[in-house]
Design a protein around this motif. Structure first.
Motif, PDB file in Angstrom:
ATOM      1  N   ASP A   6      42.301  19.361  33.353  1.00  0.00           N
ATOM      2  CA  ASP A   6      43.076  18.439  34.468  1.00  0.00           C
ATOM      3  C   ASP A   6      42.180  17.157  34.942  1.00  0.00           C
ATOM      4  O   ASP A   6      42.484  16.535  35.664  1.00  0.00           O
ATOM      5  CB  ASP A   6      43.027  19.537  35.853  1.00  0.00           C
ATOM      6  CG  ASP A   6      41.656  20.078  36.489  1.00  0.00           C
ATOM      7  OD1 ASP A   6      40.616  19.730  35.901  1.00  0.00           O
ATOM      8  OD2 ASP A   6      41.782  20.637  37.401  1.00  0.00           O
ATOM      9  N   GLY A   7      41.092  17.114  34.120  1.00  0.00           N
ATOM     10  CA  GLY A   7      40.216  15.809  34.418  1.00  0.00           C
ATOM     11  C   GLY A   7      39.105  15.832  35.187  1.00  0.00           C
ATOM     12  O   GLY A   7      38.229  15.141  35.158  1.00  0.00           O
ATOM     13  N   GLY A   8      38.941  17.214  35.954  1.00  0.00           N
ATOM     14  CA  GLY A   8      37.831  17.309  37.005  1.00  0.00           C
ATOM     15  C   GLY A   8      37.870  16.454  38.289  1.00  0.00           C
ATOM     16  O   GLY A   8      38.964  15.891  38.511  1.00  0.00           O
ATOM     17  N   TRP A   9      36.894  16.251  38.614  1.00  0.00           N
ATOM     18  CA  TRP A   9      36.784  15.603  39.920  1.00  0.00           C
ATOM     19  C   TRP A   9      36.931  14.336  39.945  1.00  0.00           C
ATOM     20  O   TRP A   9      37.442  13.396  41.057  1.00  0.00           O
ATOM     21  CB  TRP A   9      35.211  15.611  40.655  1.00  0.00           C
ATOM     22  CG  TRP A   9      35.419  16.995  41.216  1.00  0.00           C
ATOM     23  CD1 TRP A   9      34.450  18.135  40.812  1.00  0.00           C
ATOM     24  CD2 TRP A   9      35.734  17.607  42.435  1.00  0.00           C
ATOM     25  NE1 TRP A   9      34.440  19.077  41.552  1.00  0.00           N
ATOM     26  CE2 TRP A   9      35.466  18.865  42.917  1.00  0.00           C
ATOM     27  CE3 TRP A   9      36.522  17.006  43.425  1.00  0.00           C
ATOM     28  CZ2 TRP A   9      35.765  19.729  43.804  1.00  0.00           C
ATOM     29  CZ3 TRP A   9      36.911  17.717  44.584  1.00  0.00           C
ATOM     30  CH2 TRP A   9      36.433  19.135  44.691  1.00  0.00           C
ATOM     31  N   SER A  10      36.873  13.407  38.695  1.00  0.00           N
ATOM     32  CA  SER A  10      37.051  12.234  38.501  1.00  0.00           C
ATOM     33  C   SER A  10      38.331  11.394  38.867  1.00  0.00           C
ATOM     34  O   SER A  10      38.662  10.586  39.040  1.00  0.00           O
ATOM     35  CB  SER A  10      36.339  11.638  37.126  1.00  0.00           C
ATOM     36  OG  SER A  10      36.805  12.329  36.156  1.00  0.00           O
ATOM     37  N   THR A  11      39.271  12.554  38.194  1.00  0.00           N
ATOM     38  CA  THR A  11      40.478  12.248  38.716  1.00  0.00           C
ATOM     39  C   THR A  11      41.240  12.578  39.866  1.00  0.00           C
ATOM     40  O   THR A  11      42.481  12.482  39.988  1.00  0.00           O
ATOM     41  CB  THR A  11      41.388  12.773  37.364  1.00  0.00           C
ATOM     42  OG1 THR A  11      41.255  14.038  37.215  1.00  0.00           O
ATOM     43  CG2 THR A  11      40.759  12.039  35.888  1.00  0.00           C
ATOM     44  N   TYR A  12      40.643  13.252  40.790  1.00  0.00           N
ATOM     45  CA  TYR A  12      41.135  13.633  41.981  1.00  0.00           C
ATOM     46  C   TYR A  12      41.220  12.791  42.975  1.00  0.00           C
ATOM     47  O   TYR A  12      40.581  11.875  43.245  1.00  0.00           O
ATOM     48  CB  TYR A  12      40.220  14.932  42.535  1.00  0.00           C
ATOM     49  CG  TYR A  12      40.624  15.285  43.657  1.00  0.00           C
ATOM     50  CD1 TYR A  12      41.795  16.230  43.757  1.00  0.00           C
ATOM     51  CD2 TYR A  12      40.152  15.172  45.008  1.00  0.00           C
ATOM     52  CE1 TYR A  12      42.409  17.026  44.932  1.00  0.00           C
ATOM     53  CE2 TYR A  12      40.510  15.519  46.222  1.00  0.00           C
ATOM     54  CZ  TYR A  12      41.839  16.489  46.118  1.00  0.00           C
ATOM     55  OH  TYR A  12      42.163  16.836  47.586  1.00  0.00           O
TER      56      TYR A  12
END
Length: 137
Positions: A6-12
């Motif tokens: 899902d891309g982790g925190w950087s994409t949230y």
């Protein structure tokens, strides 16, 4: 190294609703902590605290003046013996009626000053030496 799906925190990206509720709840938590344990006060609370401090300081000052007037009186020994013979609830009346707790400009004794004066006088083992007795020796 495998990458997160899902891309982790950087994409949230939180929603506006979540941002607003986070801001409101953080502000409320900060205020609750500040007013309960942080020592914050409202302007009205500050005025009450200032008034209490003024009353306490006034009572302490008048009490010190009362003790000085009492021990400086010509018949201080007899007055101290009489004060110590009085019951606790009569001591205040004795001090107030003697005029030691009244200062110029005030028609009646300051609240709590009479109590503090009586307590200070009751704590005396003996009267301090008067200045004229010390200078004449």
């Amino acid at each position: 190294m495998p990458e997160a799906k899902d891309g982790g925190w950087s994409t949230y990206h939180p929603s506006k609703k979540l941002w607003i509720w986070s801001t409101v709840s953080s502000s409320l938590l900060t205020m609750v902590v500040g007013f309960t344990v942080g020592g914050w006060t409202t302007p009205g609370g500050s005025e009450v605290l200032a008034e209490q401090a003024v009353r306490k300081a006034r009572a302490e000052l008048i009490s010190e003046i009362c003790v000085h007037k009492f021990v400086s009186a010509a018949n201080a020994d007899e007055n101290l013996k009489e004060l110590k013979s009085k019951s606790v609830w009569e001591q205040d009346d004795f001090i107030a009626n003697g005029g030691w707790a009244t200062v110029a400009g005030l028609s009646e004794p300051v609240p709590k000053a009479v109590d503090a004066c009586a307590d200070a006088l009751m704590d005396l083992k003996e009267l301090p030496l008067k200045e004229d007795a010390q200078t004449s020796s």
